[in-house]
Write an enzyme that holds these catalytic residues in place. Structure first.
Site, short mmCIF file in Angstrom:
data_model
loop_
_atom_site.label_atom_id
_atom_site.label_comp_id
_atom_site.label_asym_id
_atom_site.label_seq_id
_atom_site.Cartn_x
_atom_site.Cartn_y
_atom_site.Cartn_z
CB CYS A 103 -40.46 -79.25 20.30
SG CYS A 103 -39.36 -79.52 18.92
CB CYS B 90 -41.27 -83.58 17.81
SG CYS B 90 -40.76 -83.19 19.49
CB CYS C 258 -36.98 -80.79 21.90
SG CYS C 258 -38.50 -81.73 21.69
CB CYS D 133 -37.13 -84.33 18.40
SG CYS D 133 -37.23 -82.53 18.23
CG ASP E 149 -58.68 -57.82 23.41
OD1 ASP E 149 -58.74 -57.50 24.60
OD2 ASP E 149 -58.57 -59.00 23.02
#
Ligand SMILES: [Zn+2]
Length: 446
Positions: free
Chosen positions: A213, A216, A235, A238, A361
């Site tokens: 999240c 949080c 989440c 939260c 890369d």
């Protein structure tokens, strides 16, 4: 002011005329650069002449298709639209779209503008004009950004969103990163997404961004994934969760054709790839949010040819060829899914270059689920391009035999001669233009 602008427009048009056939996109970029040099306020002035709204399209994947589709949908309703069709999406390309679209008298006659902008370039474009709408398709890790670049991109987007507080964000609610950004910015936003479970790929090995999240830091819980990190999430720590979806695609059909229902309307498109449902849904939501009619939306889709190597079709000596760009793991995995939806026998050519724009890369190839080709009724796989050896090694690692032909034209001709008549050519970014030119030339000379 106007004289200067006229000069800039003439210079841009001449530059484009003489250079675009030789240098392709580079010519468009130069046209913009020269116009801006002659008249630094040209973008601000011309953008100010757009009668109604300016839409911009941002996000890692699907920008060009979504933007061109949005432009076609608005044009289908009878409006004049300025658009950077070629996908030149940095500042100079944006300037070129307006300058080349203006008349020789120095003025622009356009009802709307649809402009795709590279996320990092938004910072350079926003000082010139503030869009009315930003379509945000998704945020995936691009092949270049292996280390925290998504956070940098999100910070840039948040900054530009907040610099245009009235700009409405049209956001893919199934992407936790994009949705968080829209909510966090404080800008008004409209969501689109797919609430029904279509194909749960919970077990896929795909790399998923934003598993944690952004509010949080707790892990996100997913009821299902559509692909990559797109899905239904909440989440565990939260209140953050997938927002309510205003434009919700349902009764999804994914196969040789695409179909879904939104607002009670059945939308159909004659091409493949689940991810294209998101592109169509994004364009539809933008059109509706702008208060523009959608009477001709299906007609537009029937005629819409995703050009520039997005599922673009060619035919050479009875071999049906589909060219598709895949510039990062999320895009490549979606390409593999689209190829697998065609259950008939097929040949595949994978072209990997490592020019500057691709990033030298190529380790991102290891994040793509190539082993799924085992189930895709594949007759042969040819690896090509500058980094064909890396790609060959990657296939070896998943126990899939491949042929090696560094020269793209030779690889295509060989498969046209000896293949099964159904060929997919998957290319990364800088391989796209050269491969597309080869296909176009072969098709014209057949
Ligand atoms: Zn949280």
């Amino acid at each position: 002011m106007r004289l200067r602008r006229m000069l800039a427009i003439w210079a841009a048009k001449i530059t484009e005329k003489v250079s675009v056939h030789i240098f392709h996109r580079q010519g468009v970029t130069w046209a913009g650069k020269i116009a801006l040099k002659i008249c630094p306020s040209i973008l601000k002035e011309l953008a100010g002449q757009v009668k109604n709204d300016i839409f911009i399209v941002c996000g890692t994947n699907g920008k060009t298709t979504t933007n061109n589709m949005l432009c076609a949908a608005i044009e289908a309703e009878g409006y004049k639209v300025i658009c950077n069709h070629t996908g030149s999406n940095m500042l100079n390309g944006v300037v070129a779209a307006f300058a080349l679209g203006a008349g020789l008298g120095g003025n622009l006659k356009a009802d709307y503008a649809c402009i795709e902008i590279d996320e990092a370039s938004t910072r350079r474009v926003f000082p010139h004009f503030k869009p009315d709408y930003m379509v945000l398709t998704n945020l995936f890790r691009d092949q270049l950004d292996r280390y925290g670049e998504i956070d940098i991109t999100m910070n840039i987007l948040k900054e530009v969103m907040q610099s245009a507080p009235a700009m409405k964000v049209i956001v893919n609610g199934d992407d936790a990163l994009s949705a968080y950004l829209a909510m966090d910015s404080g800008n008004p936003y409209v969501t689109y997404g797919i609430s029904e479970k279509v194909l749960d790929d919970k077990d896929s090995h795909e790399i998923r961004e934003g598993r944690f999240c952004k509010c949080c830091g707790a892990p996100l819980h997913y009821n299902f994934y559509h692909y990559s990190q797109l899905g239904d999430y909440a989440c565990t720590g939260c209140d953050f969760k997938r927002p309510e979806i205003l434009f919700d695609g349902s009764e999804i059909e994914v196969g040789d054709q695409l179909a879904f229902t939104v607002e009670g309307r059945r939308i159909r498109a004659n091409y493949k790839g689940f991810y294209n449902i998101y592109n169509i849904l994004a364009a539809y939501t933008a059109v509706r949010s702008g208060g523009i009619p959608v009477e001709h939306f299906n007609d537009m889709l029937a005629k819409f040819n995703p050009e520039n190597g997005r599922m673009e079709q060619f035919c050479i000596k009875d071999t049906k060829i589909v060219l598709n760009l895949a510039k990062n793991p999320a895009g490549f995995n979606q390409n593999i899914s689209a190829v697998m939806q065609d259950e008939t026998l097929k040949d595949i050519i994978i072209v990997i270059n490592d020019n500057a724009q691709d990033g030298t890369d190529v380790s991102w190839l290891w994040d793509v689920d190539f082993d799924r080709f085992k189930e895709a009724n594949v007759g042969s796989i040819t690896v090509s391009g500058i980094r064909c050896h890396d790609m060959g090694l990657r296939m070896k690692y998943v126990d899939i035999p491949s042929m090696l032909e560094a020269d793209v034209e030779k690889a295509i001709c060989e498969r046209v001669e000896n293949g099964c008549g159904n060929l997919y050519v998957l290319v990364n970014y800088t391989a796209l233009f050269s491969t597309r030119n080869v296909l176009k030339r072969l098709e014209e000379n057949r």
